[in-house]
Write a protein that holds these residues in place. Structure first.
Motif, mmCIF file in Angstrom:
data_model
loop_
_atom_site.group_PDB
_atom_site.id
_atom_site.type_symbol
_atom_site.label_atom_id
_atom_site.label_comp_id
_atom_site.label_asym_id
_atom_site.label_seq_id
_atom_site.Cartn_x
_atom_site.Cartn_y
_atom_site.Cartn_z
ATOM 1 N N HIS A 192 33.515 20.538 -26.960
ATOM 2 C CA HIS A 192 32.958 20.637 -25.610
ATOM 3 C C HIS A 192 31.516 21.141 -25.741
ATOM 4 C CE1 HIS A 192 37.005 20.061 -24.116
ATOM 5 N NE2 HIS A 192 37.415 21.060 -24.856
ATOM 6 N N ILE A 239 40.521 21.766 -18.710
ATOM 7 C CA ILE A 239 39.421 22.443 -19.397
ATOM 8 C C ILE A 239 38.371 22.984 -18.443
ATOM 9 C CG2 ILE A 239 38.096 20.299 -19.774
ATOM 10 C CD1 ILE A 239 38.402 23.303 -22.220
ATOM 11 N N SER A 262 38.536 25.050 -28.701
ATOM 12 C CA SER A 262 37.550 24.276 -29.455
ATOM 13 C C SER A 262 37.494 24.761 -30.888
ATOM 14 C CB SER A 262 36.170 24.421 -28.793
ATOM 15 O OG SER A 262 35.215 23.681 -29.516
ATOM 16 N N ASP A 391 41.001 16.583 -18.567
ATOM 17 C CA ASP A 391 39.614 16.503 -19.031
ATOM 18 C C ASP A 391 38.931 15.256 -18.475
ATOM 19 O OD1 ASP A 391 37.194 16.629 -20.290
ATOM 20 O OD2 ASP A 391 37.959 16.161 -22.295
ATOM 21 N N THR A 393 35.969 14.436 -18.027
ATOM 22 C CA THR A 393 34.576 14.182 -18.407
ATOM 23 C C THR A 393 34.507 12.751 -18.938
ATOM 24 O OG1 THR A 393 34.933 14.893 -20.680
ATOM 25 C CG2 THR A 393 34.293 16.591 -19.098
#
Lengths: 447, 447, 447, 447
Positions: A192, A239, A262, A391, A393
């Motif tokens: 990340h 997250i 992570s 997540d 993203t």
């Protein structure tokens, strides 16, 4: 226990490690060529000037461009292997009388001279650092020229001994760590991304955040691998809340869960020398000692291979789940599907497929397909939960349709899980994960 | 440069190094036998519990008596060598196709499993310390049982890589060093015994004394080798004034000469991993930087083999110097000869013989007979002066009839001396030493 | 928390603290006399060369003999007090208008110039060390010349601020502490002499021994005060078993009791700046955290005033216990009485008198007569037990007829005990001690 | 010299200093009010629980809003001054018999109780930090309420003793310093703003940049004052080239000049405790030792009062330079005058006025008008050069019409310059600066 004399003692290691090998042009001109220098370094029976020659070699190397460096590797390959004639004799001698001494002699004869070269190069101040960087160059070259594989094998062999985990040190990274170390955390975060120093500070400074890294005494300012940890009240299912810029920190005394969200390697040149499993185990011990209130140690992990696998299944008419996969893939191909009202409901279709991906699909070597899964399951963790829409993203959507998972490190079962996985490839998973399979058409396990 | 993060970082190495492997009886009873534990440590494909198993093995080992330990070494010899069949196949394969890859495979096949065992044992806290001690046990056993030589060879091979001089740290030892370190200086001083703490303090605390040692990050409180230095106004010709309890210290700024009067190894278990030459060179650099007034770096060294050689020559009718040697030996056999009025004059007879001993006598491998001479000459030093009546202690009289010598480290000639010695066995000596030979009957050089 | 930058940062404090003020003859000759130098140091309005002048003054002082130093103190007394005229004016001004500002001005006017001198002398490297030593000189002189009391008062005033307990650091002393620190532990042990380094090691190295000291950042190698602790299974009734050269250490995990058996001050020059009570409290906290199995924190303390008191009572016809005391004193006057068969029985007579000594006798200021008792009771401890025949060394027999006592630090009652003692002089004692009084003739409490 | 035990020792100071006083609500509710707590802290004759009470007081204070805090200061003012009656008696006693003892008693009586309170508050972990912050609050309040001046005077008095320069440590700040320290460098840079971490790195990481700060052992992560240094080949005449993002670093070995281009204080709460002159002197020593090639130590300094002074003169008909000043001021009032073709030429008019400003104008106390000039001249520096168009930033233009100056620290003349300045206000300046005055109408010096 007073550890103080050591501080100072070891500061000296640090200084050696920090020393810079300066490219040749900034030093007195070396009067010998690289091959001549290498010959000199290897031939000196005593070591009247080993450190100086080693520094000359490394500086000369640094002054070379990529082609010159590739040339140096070819010299190592062609001229610094084992002595062919001596090795032939030793091999024959062993075949004739296969005793311990002959085996030992054969071991010696099989040891390439470049291994001794690498060890002597370490005499230069900053040598370890330079050698790790040299291997990074080699790995880049190796991609184009597989004939250098034997040279790389020797680098890895040596680093495997030097970076023995018994010599590594676990250190907490926080806001009072050196900026030189922190700037590497920013640079090497692979899961990340850390956007800037403010973002970094949010990861390491609040009371409910921890970051730990492994260091080696000879590479003092350079983390080898690091893990970022969030202390929470529950096992997280996404997250974003963890990375949120504005959030109320959890007082550490109230945290029940440590979340490893992570893990990143920092040293390309140490590829193949794995530290990750050892790191997590030590961090679990450290956290458990510092914060007795912690009950669970879990990850919040990406599933980097899931989207590709799903696409493959959807396109593979022979796969027993083709239809289900194709249907899911179609829904997930809609632009911004994750923002739509059906996004949550899609989990009902996708999660069983994901359970199948983890529990039943196997590579040719009999391991789970997902690299992250192999890492944690191999360490003895258990697959605890699949987190839908965890997540969203771009990277998360692309790699795993937004899916993340939690692996849990239960200290009482790590060893058993690990052994079952190591011996029979068994994937430890909670019943809730296994039950997801029921939603799928009945099929035979793939492995 | 801030070296501080490191301090703390490295303190953690120190703590690992200081950790104690406790004998088994004081821990939870290990449920597995030593062979079973070894099998477990080597077989775990991951490392779910490598550190714990390693600690169990080391603790079990520590709980064994000498016979039990010898048994453990025999297990290493008989069951943990290279895999004979795999090695045979690899040897044959190399003979068939002697390429780089086959050589690499052969190297792997020739690597004994005990080497991997030793590396994994290092996972235990305090593992390095325990392994060095284990080798000391092995060396004792080896004296009686040469069949363990292959096992010892692997220990040495590993330590040679681990204790690479690039990882060693030079530290000054003084009165503010930890007592735990200083007590080892007292224990390991091998040249001029240190009688008690007051005596120690006289060696390290006055402004004209220095002591330096090499340390390794994983063996934090344990010097590997150390050298004692006196700062003087002249090259000394005797040891007593240097060790005198009452003497006026030389202000360091007035010193012109640094005298290395004692070098001692501390770790039996590291035999064969030599640090001495590197130590002296670093100390010369360090002193030259700190005290620009220093012009000469010399030793005041014993001549441990001289008396035995002289006796041998005196008894060897074929030796060209028999008569001279016999005459000298007779005079030196008188009780308390060194206290008599002719003591000084005897030097006229003995010193030429000593010059011959250093400059002309050679071992079968073409090196000087004297072990201390081989060490310093091999490092690039020059034989500067023979000192008559320099060490009239019982040990000094017995080993060398009181003779000592100075070797000088001239930075400008170290490399040339070293190379000449390495290539042709040439002994660098001042003309004053060579001229002593003229007093001898004319003979042919022995080498 | 990373404490590493600090390590290095503070090392610099250390180096300042360790710097030596060299006597004048070894430096460039100062061109100014001591009074001229003092004038210069005080008059410079800026500080162009304060540190250099301060170093000159301290070096000049160190070069003086006792008489010269006494002269320096007289200069401080006569010429460096407050400015008499300014003080007169400020005192009158305050009497005229007794407001806050006038009080502040008066405070300034009353501040002697020697206080500023001392503060500026601290600019010299090693200045703090030199000033503490200077006060030790002053205290010696003060014994002969009470007119220097005002000078001493200013030293104490300054040290009280500089050595504020908030700046002190508690450190464990063990076998890995610097020899320079340990040699001071040997030198300053005031209760039970440490005979040599082996003896010292027995006090600090075994697993059931602890030693803690307070340090100040500017006096780096110098403990201010230290306490020696034994971990035991019971409250001890005698000192010999604790100091025995041969004894089986108690595994720390099995210890229930921490015994403070010796507390010693190291710095004569800090007399009047008391650290003791703070030290014990911090050590209790530290031990309780490290060893959760510890239930009791007790002392094993001498009773230094008991024998003298008993002799006084025996000789004082007016004392209500004269007869009992005289009888006891007679028995205790027999040579080697403690070796005789009645020794144990004598306790029946002596212990009640001791209980009276602790519980009822009071000085004119209303405190117990025994200095050690005043210290521990003032800290909030409770008198737990009287130990008969606990210290049969010559010193123990002479000072206290072999009696020792245990004071106990019960964390739950420290504050209440302290307050009761501070406000009303109440001595906290267990009933077992109080009950001993019943064996005495009935009398009125002395206080 | 081994400084290692200290490292650890002092780490403990660091940890004390780093400890946080948590606001009250996060701790057990204090059962006593602030005044009651203060009474308790001051009245405890022993210190059974001084540290705990001190922590309670500081936490309670931290929980207060600005009004509450002001109330606390008023309590200090009204109830914790000197005891008025005791002071009256002592003042009268001194007037009656003005001897040393009476002066000492008067000093004691004049010592306000709040001073003792502050010293006891330091017992709390993190106490020093909290007290420095408390003074910052007080200074803010003092601006509105001058009646608190006496309280402030006591804070300053105490800090002056605690932060004695003999206790300060000079440390280099670089890229391996803790981020926590570096973030304060960013925050407190007062002369040339640091925009972000990249900008910071340009100031401290290149080989030709240095940054040094003073630290105090009890305020471990907090620089007190810092200076930024550029190593150059010449005395610089403008700031932009020094701060340029892209520039070729000067190899340190080639630098001849160290330029102090920014000095900033970090601790508002330490106002009045000046460290600056001491800092520069130590940095000069440090740089001279590290880099023997350095010949000049100069500043590149702002002239913050120049524009205001010029405007004043231009508007003051009585000033002898009114006409010249008015003419200059008019030209400098043009928008973007510094970009125009006459900008350089304007220096001919302005620089003589600036020379007058530095050399002849005096405040009522007889010092130069410019604050920065007073600082450096008071330290013994010499005014070396006036730099026209040196700082064309908005701030530079506004404060000084872009003018900057170099002060030079010539070690051989610092003491003489300082004394001449201290005694007679003499401004040391190079002839080139003085000669500028010739361009002005002939006038009488202002002082």
């Amino acid at each position: 226990m007073n550890t103080s004399f050591l501080n100072e003692l070891l500061t000296a290691v640090a200084e050696r490690g920090r020393a810079l090998i300066e490219p040749r042009r900034e030093r007195r001109a070396a009067t010998r060529t690289l091959p001549a220098l290498i010959t000199a370094l290897l031939s000196e029976r005593g070591e009247a000037s080993g450190a100086a020659i080693a520094a000359d070699i490394l500086a000369t190397y640094l002054g070379l461009d990529a082609e010159g460096r590739a040339g140096a590797f070819r010299v190592m390959r062609d001229q610094l292997g084992a002595d062919a004639e001596a090795l032939r004799v030793a091999a024959q001698a062993y075949l004739d009388t296969p005793y311990d001494t002959a085996a030992g002699d054969l071991h010696d004869a099989a040891t390439p001279r470049r291994l001794e070269l690498l060890r002597r190069l370490n005499l230069a101040p900053g040598g370890t650092r330079a050698l790790v960087d040299m291997r990074a160059d080699l790995l880049a070259e190796l991609a184009a020229d597989r004939s250098l594989a034997g040279v790389d094998r020797d680098f890895e062999r040596l680093f495997d001994v030097w970076f023995n985990r018994g010599f590594l040190v676990l250190r907490r990274i926080d806001w009072s760590s050196p900026a030189s170390v922190l700037s590497q955390i920013i640079a090497y975060e692979a899961v990340h991304e850390i956007h800037d120093w403010d973002d970094l500070r949010r990861r390491i400074d609040p009371p409910d955040r921890r970051c730990y890294a492994f260091f080696h005494p000879a590479l003092v300012d350079e983390p080898l691998i690091f893990v970022e940890v969030a202390l929470t009240r529950d096992i997280p299912g996404a997250i974003a809340p963890i990375l949120a810029a504005t959030r109320e920190p959890v007082p550490p005394a109230e945290a029940t869960t440590a979340v490893f969200y992570s893990i990143s390697n920092c040293q390309v040149g140490l590829r193949g020398v794995s530290f990750g499993s050892f790191l997590l185990k030590q961090v679990v011990e450290e956290l458990a000692r510092d914060l007795p209130g912690l009950k669970s140690f879990v990850t919040l992990s990406p599933v980097p291979g899931f989207a590709a696998w799903l696409a493959g299944v959807a396109a593979d008419a022979d796969h027993p789940l083709t239809a289900t996969a194709a249907q899911a893939a179609a829904a997930l191909a809609e632009p911004d599907w994750h923002l739509g009202p059906e996004a949550a409901g899609l989990g009902k279709t996708v999660l069983p497929l994901a359970a199948h991906y983890f529990l039943r699909e196997r590579s040719r070597s009999g391991r789970p397909l997902d690299a992250v899964a192999r890492f944690h399951l191999g360490n003895g963790a258990r697959l605890e939960r699949l987190d839908w829409l965890a997540d969203p993203t771009p990277k998360g959507l692309e790699q795993s349709h937004g899916l993340m998972v939690n692996y849990i490190y239960e200290r009482s079962e790590i060893e058993a899980n690990h052994e079952a996985y190591a011996h029979s490839g068994k994937v430890a998973a909670t019943p809730a994960v296994s039950r997801l399979l029921r939603a799928l058409p009945s099929i035979q396990p793939a492995a």
